[in-house]
Design an enzyme around this catalytic site. Structure first.
Site, PDB file in Angstrom:
ATOM      1  N   SER A   8      -6.949  49.944  81.622  1.00 45.04           N
ATOM      2  CA  SER A   8      -7.453  50.690  80.467  1.00 45.04           C
ATOM      3  C   SER A   8      -8.965  50.570  80.434  1.00 45.04           C
ATOM      4  O   SER A   8      -9.507  49.468  80.313  1.00 45.04           O
ATOM      5  CB  SER A   8      -6.855  50.122  79.186  1.00 45.04           C
ATOM      6  OG  SER A   8      -7.646  50.538  78.085  1.00 45.04           O
ATOM      7  N   HIS A  33      -5.804  54.415  82.550  1.00 42.27           N
ATOM      8  CA  HIS A  33      -5.405  54.603  81.149  1.00 42.27           C
ATOM      9  C   HIS A  33      -6.628  54.921  80.286  1.00 42.27           C
ATOM     10  O   HIS A  33      -7.606  54.174  80.274  1.00 42.27           O
ATOM     11  CB  HIS A  33      -4.721  53.319  80.665  1.00 42.27           C
ATOM     12  CG  HIS A  33      -4.154  53.397  79.294  1.00 42.27           C
ATOM     13  ND1 HIS A  33      -2.956  54.027  79.013  1.00 42.27           N
ATOM     14  CD2 HIS A  33      -4.603  52.914  78.105  1.00 42.27           C
ATOM     15  CE1 HIS A  33      -2.698  53.918  77.718  1.00 42.27           C
ATOM     16  NE2 HIS A  33      -3.687  53.250  77.146  1.00 42.27           N
ATOM     17  N   ASP A  35      -7.953  55.618  76.482  1.00 44.04           N
ATOM     18  CA  ASP A  35      -7.649  55.446  75.060  1.00 44.04           C
ATOM     19  C   ASP A  35      -8.504  56.382  74.221  1.00 44.04           C
ATOM     20  O   ASP A  35      -9.703  56.147  74.046  1.00 44.04           O
ATOM     21  CB  ASP A  35      -7.899  53.994  74.654  1.00 44.04           C
ATOM     22  CG  ASP A  35      -6.836  53.074  75.221  1.00 44.04           C
ATOM     23  OD1 ASP A  35      -5.649  53.326  74.968  1.00 44.04           O
ATOM     24  OD2 ASP A  35      -7.194  52.112  75.918  1.00 44.04           O
ATOM     25  N   MET A  37      -9.382  57.733  70.683  1.00 45.05           N
ATOM     26  CA  MET A  37      -9.237  57.300  69.282  1.00 45.05           C
ATOM     27  C   MET A  37     -10.132  58.152  68.392  1.00 45.05           C
ATOM     28  O   MET A  37     -11.250  58.488  68.787  1.00 45.05           O
ATOM     29  CB  MET A  37      -9.661  55.834  69.151  1.00 45.05           C
ATOM     30  CG  MET A  37      -8.940  54.897  70.105  1.00 45.05           C
ATOM     31  SD  MET A  37      -9.407  53.190  69.749  1.00 45.05           S
ATOM     32  CE  MET A  37      -8.600  52.341  71.105  1.00 45.05           C
ATOM     33  N   HIS A  66      -3.792  58.306  76.262  1.00 47.72           N
ATOM     34  CA  HIS A  66      -3.090  57.695  75.120  1.00 47.72           C
ATOM     35  C   HIS A  66      -3.807  58.174  73.863  1.00 47.72           C
ATOM     36  O   HIS A  66      -4.924  57.749  73.585  1.00 47.72           O
ATOM     37  CB  HIS A  66      -3.135  56.167  75.284  1.00 47.72           C
ATOM     38  CG  HIS A  66      -2.560  55.412  74.134  1.00 47.72           C
ATOM     39  ND1 HIS A  66      -2.783  54.061  73.951  1.00 47.72           N
ATOM     40  CD2 HIS A  66      -1.758  55.800  73.098  1.00 47.72           C
ATOM     41  CE1 HIS A  66      -2.151  53.651  72.866  1.00 47.72           C
ATOM     42  NE2 HIS A  66      -1.533  54.685  72.323  1.00 47.72           N
ATOM     43  N   MET A  68      -4.547  58.176  70.244  1.00 50.85           N
ATOM     44  CA  MET A  68      -4.468  57.465  68.957  1.00 50.85           C
ATOM     45  C   MET A  68      -5.258  58.287  67.948  1.00 50.85           C
ATOM     46  O   MET A  68      -6.348  57.918  67.511  1.00 50.85           O
ATOM     47  CB  MET A  68      -5.031  56.042  69.119  1.00 50.85           C
ATOM     48  CG  MET A  68      -4.070  55.129  69.865  1.00 50.85           C
ATOM     49  SD  MET A  68      -4.917  53.710  70.591  1.00 50.85           S
ATOM     50  CE  MET A  68      -5.519  54.458  72.087  1.00 50.85           C
ATOM     51  N   MET A 137       3.590  49.876  72.224  1.00 53.29           N
ATOM     52  CA  MET A 137       2.396  49.116  71.841  1.00 53.29           C
ATOM     53  C   MET A 137       2.800  47.671  71.558  1.00 53.29           C
ATOM     54  O   MET A 137       3.686  47.418  70.737  1.00 53.29           O
ATOM     55  CB  MET A 137       1.750  49.701  70.585  1.00 53.29           C
ATOM     56  CG  MET A 137       1.030  51.035  70.772  1.00 53.29           C
ATOM     57  SD  MET A 137      -0.197  51.083  72.096  1.00 53.29           S
ATOM     58  CE  MET A 137      -1.289  49.732  71.644  1.00 53.29           C
ATOM     59  N   GLY A 144      -9.265  46.575  72.207  1.00 46.31           N
ATOM     60  CA  GLY A 144      -8.858  45.781  73.349  1.00 46.31           C
ATOM     61  C   GLY A 144      -8.946  44.300  73.000  1.00 46.31           C
ATOM     62  O   GLY A 144      -9.497  43.929  71.953  1.00 46.31           O
ATOM     63  N   ASP A 173       1.499  48.321  76.412  1.00 45.66           N
ATOM     64  CA  ASP A 173       0.057  48.405  76.201  1.00 45.66           C
ATOM     65  C   ASP A 173      -0.385  47.426  75.114  1.00 45.66           C
ATOM     66  O   ASP A 173       0.042  47.537  73.962  1.00 45.66           O
ATOM     67  CB  ASP A 173      -0.274  49.849  75.783  1.00 45.66           C
ATOM     68  CG  ASP A 173      -1.764  50.129  75.705  1.00 45.66           C
ATOM     69  OD1 ASP A 173      -2.556  49.277  76.123  1.00 45.66           O
ATOM     70  OD2 ASP A 173      -2.112  51.222  75.219  1.00 45.66           O
TER      71      ASP A 173
END
Ligand code: DX5
Ligand code: ZN
Length: 221
Positions: A8, A33, A35, A37, A66, A68, A137, A144, A173
């Site tokens: 990630s 990966h 993230d 957000m 991913h 979020m 999750m 992180g 994750d």
């Protein structure tokens, strides 16, 4: 099913992203990966499609997005075009889960459902026919470097049972590290996402091979 490792980039050095990506590529990571957000679904804010496009132009590894975010619908077309290989949306924000999973698949991208630590796995059962992977999750999303929530192990086993007879990829994750990868593989996880356990080490390649070795040993038990 063999174990795949997905570094990630949340824990990578954003000032040298292309170098970081090249390093985990050389280290044999199967997925990268990402993230995404929005500062609403989670308190943190990261990046969106323009940065994903830039990473896609540099990366030989398949991209794993991913989301979020509270409104994932707004991002799907841009991410498919980036291109990414997989997109996970959170079950907690999707009122029309079947529709969004199908639109991801229609774009030729693997469709995944992400689920928070305290959300019931039973929420996913009827969505499995449209689901290529579930992203469990094992921390509350947003940051992180958090500690792994141990109850996740049992949740993975229950999902593996629920998905018996399907080739569902189960990704984990949050707080994934050398100490827990064997148990995660034993419980039925097939993709291990790790931020600080890879980018927190000077030598990313040996971090990846160490995790893979520990997880494979676990999977064989
Ligand atoms: C957390 C993110 C994770 C995060 C994992 O919200 O979804 O992908 O980067 O980081 P570590 O492995 O450090 O827990
Ligand atoms: Zn993530």
């Amino acid at each position: 099913m063999s174990i795949r490792l997905a570094p990630s980039i949340l824990s990578a050095d954003f000032a040298h992203l292309a170098d970081e990506v090249a390093e985990v590529e050389r280290g044999g990571a199967e997925l990268l990966h990402l993230d995404i957000m929005d500062g609403h679904f989670v308190p943190n804010l990261t990046f969106g499609p323009p940065v994903v496009r830039a990473i896609a132009s540099q990366s030989k590894i398949a991209l794993d997005a991913h989301l979020m975010v509270t409104d994932p619908d707004n991002l799907i077309d841009d991410l498919i075009a980036a291109p990414v290989a997989r997109i996970a949306v959170h079950v907690e924000v999707c009122s029309h889960l079947q529709r969004i999973l199908e639109s991801i698949r229609t774009g030729g991208v693997e469709a995944g459902i992400a689920i928070n630590p305290a959300s019931a796995i039973s929420l996913l059962e009827d969505a499995l026919p449209w689901t290529d992977f579930v992203l469990i999750m094992s921390v509350n999303p947003g940051f992180g470097g958090q500690d792994f929530i141990p109850e996740t192990l049992e949740k993975i086993s229950r999902l593996r049972q629920m998905a018996a007879g399907r080739s569902l990829d189960i990704a984990v994750d949050g707080g994934v590290c050398l100490e827990n990868v064997a148990s995660l593989a034993d419980a039925g996880a097939t993709t291990l996402i790790a931020g600080s356990a890879i980018f927190g080490l000077e030598d990313r390649a040996s971090a990846i091979s160490g995790l893979r070795q520990a997880a494979t040993f676990g999977g064989e038990r």
